[in-house]
Write an enzyme that holds these catalytic residues in place. Structure first.
Site, PDB file in Angstrom:
ATOM      1  N   HIS A  82       0.824  -1.201   0.000  1.00  0.00           N
ATOM      2  CA  HIS A  82       0.000   0.000   0.000  1.00  0.00           C
ATOM      3  C   HIS A  82       0.869   1.267   0.000  1.00  0.00           C
ATOM      4  O   HIS A  82       2.061   1.226   0.330  1.00  0.00           O
ATOM      5  CB  HIS A  82      -0.928  -0.005   1.203  1.00  0.00           C
ATOM      6  CG  HIS A  82      -2.012  -1.030   1.098  1.00  0.00           C
ATOM      7  ND1 HIS A  82      -3.052  -1.115   1.998  1.00  0.00           N
ATOM      8  CD2 HIS A  82      -2.223  -2.020   0.183  1.00  0.00           C
ATOM      9  CE1 HIS A  82      -3.864  -2.105   1.645  1.00  0.00           C
ATOM     10  NE2 HIS A  82      -3.368  -2.676   0.548  1.00  0.00           N
TER      11      HIS A  82
ATOM     12  N   GLU B 101       0.829   3.939   1.969  1.00  0.00           N
ATOM     13  CA  GLU B 101       1.346   4.302   3.281  1.00  0.00           C
ATOM     14  C   GLU B 101       2.506   3.383   3.682  1.00  0.00           C
ATOM     15  O   GLU B 101       3.521   3.823   4.225  1.00  0.00           O
ATOM     16  CB  GLU B 101       0.229   4.206   4.333  1.00  0.00           C
ATOM     17  CG  GLU B 101      -1.002   5.045   4.008  1.00  0.00           C
ATOM     18  CD  GLU B 101      -2.072   4.242   3.274  1.00  0.00           C
ATOM     19  OE1 GLU B 101      -3.257   4.483   3.537  1.00  0.00           O
ATOM     20  OE2 GLU B 101      -1.707   3.370   2.446  1.00  0.00           O
TER      21      GLU B 101
ATOM     22  N   CYS C  83      -5.702   1.243   5.679  1.00  0.00           N
ATOM     23  CA  CYS C  83      -6.253  -0.050   6.087  1.00  0.00           C
ATOM     24  C   CYS C  83      -5.683  -0.420   7.458  1.00  0.00           C
ATOM     25  O   CYS C  83      -4.829   0.287   8.014  1.00  0.00           O
ATOM     26  CB  CYS C  83      -5.900  -1.116   5.053  1.00  0.00           C
ATOM     27  SG  CYS C  83      -4.147  -1.556   5.049  1.00  0.00           S
TER      28      CYS C  83
ATOM     29  N   CYS D 246      -1.755  -0.995   7.479  1.00  0.00           N
ATOM     30  CA  CYS D 246      -1.017   0.270   7.409  1.00  0.00           C
ATOM     31  C   CYS D 246      -1.193   1.075   8.689  1.00  0.00           C
ATOM     32  O   CYS D 246      -0.269   1.777   9.126  1.00  0.00           O
ATOM     33  CB  CYS D 246      -1.480   1.083   6.205  1.00  0.00           C
ATOM     34  SG  CYS D 246      -0.947   0.401   4.617  1.00  0.00           S
TER      35      CYS D 246
END
Length: 333
Positions: free
Chosen positions: A261, A263, A289, A292
């Site tokens: 992801h 992040e 999410c 993260c």
């Protein structure tokens, strides 16, 4: 800064454009759009023909069509002076630009007629009566798709009276420019960094959703990341991630996803280059999410600012609150 100019024939708009161009403003004219159309039609360019074709274009493409075509050429990092606003809907289209201001240049009819006569163009009016009769057709056409100078004058932000010398006109413009520069708008820090994240998201190689994050400390970007497959592996859009390429339903088959992801990549990129993210702020195009979220908390980031909601993030918000990490939404287009 975008300065629009409007006014009646002979008021001095052309001199105003020349002065502003000398001050590093890029010049455009709405009439240029009409001239291009007249040339395409293979017709002679006259004032009457420009009025006629301008009305045709507004009838076919809408009353803001000239402005809409010209707005496609405007770039955010330049100052512009735009001449020949002749319909209020053209002004309305440019008003979407936050630093647009419209100046109406006026002068007494006799002064304007003498200027038109002195420039000696073959088809200009030769008497005051003819000059005013032509002008009457321009300021308020019976067809709303025609020129509506009277209506444009009413929505102008500033009016300059130009009955004197060229030097007087230039002095008025200089004073007005100084006043306008004191009200220039620029993005605040949240918008600035969130739009950076949006640009970074364009680098994403994920075929399902493009997400990116920017990590900031002391109003300085220290790391960025976007979602995609790990370094040195096949890009997602090249078939690198089976879940994304099989277009799995949202929230399903997550164990098959090989993409990191945005992040996550921003945090790991900082670690890769030996940069601490402790006490930093993370800007993300989507709310984080759960995975993260845990990385953000453990890395020492103290604030998360996100643009759009992620469909599965209520647990993340709860965890942020418990860990004392501030989390807020800041939406930009």
């Amino acid at each position: 800064m975008i300065i629009g100019l409007t006014g009646r024939n002979g008021s001095g708009k052309g001199e105003a454009v020349s002065f502003l161009q000398y001050k590093s403003f890029y010049p455009y004219s709405l009439s240029d759009v009409i001239r291009e159309e007249v040339r395409m039609q293979g017709k002679e360019i006259t004032r009457e023909r420009l009025i006629e074709v301008g009305t045709e274009l507004r009838t076919q493409g809408g009353t803001a069509v000239l402005a809409e075509r010209l707005l496609e050429k405007i770039e955010d990092d330049k100052n512009y002076v735009i001449d020949s606003f002749r319909h209020p809907d053209e002004v309305k289209a440019f008003k979407a630009c936050p630093d647009f201001r419209l100046i109406f240049v006026e002068a007494d009819p006799i002064v304007r007629f003498e200027r038109v006569r002195d420039r000696g163009r073959e088809k200009d009016a030769t008497t005051v009566e003819e000059f005013l009769e032509i002008e009457g057709r321009e300021v308020a056409a019976t067809d709303w798709h025609g020129q509506q100078l009277d209506a444009v004058e009413k929505v102008a932000d500033f009016t300059i009276t130009n009955n004197g010398s060229l030097g007087d006109l230039q002095e008025q413009l200089s004073d007005l420019l100084k006043r306008m520069m004191g009200h220039l708008k620029r993005p605040d820090w949240d918008e600035y960094f969130m739009k950076m994240a949006q640009v970074a998201a364009l680098r994403s190689n994920c075929v399902k959703r493009k997400v990116a994050a920017v990590i900031v400390r002391d109003k300085r970007v220290i790391s960025t990341g976007y979602n995609g497959t790990p370094r040195g592996t096949r890009n997602c859009f090249e078939g690198g991630c089976p879940r994304c390429n099989n277009l799995a339903d949202s929230g399903t088959r997550l164990e098959e996803c090989l993409c990191s992801h945005g992040e996550e990549n921003a945090i790991t990129q900082a670690a890769y280059h030996g940069v601490s993210v402790k006490s930093a702020v993370l800007y993300s195009t989507f709310a984080p999410c759960l995975t993260c979220t845990k990385m953000i908390i453990n890395s020492g980031i103290v604030e998360v600012v996100y643009n759009q909601d992620y469909p599965l993030n209520e647990t993340s918000f709860t965890l942020f609150r418990e860990a004392g990490v501030q989390c807020r939404q800041y939406q930009v287009e």
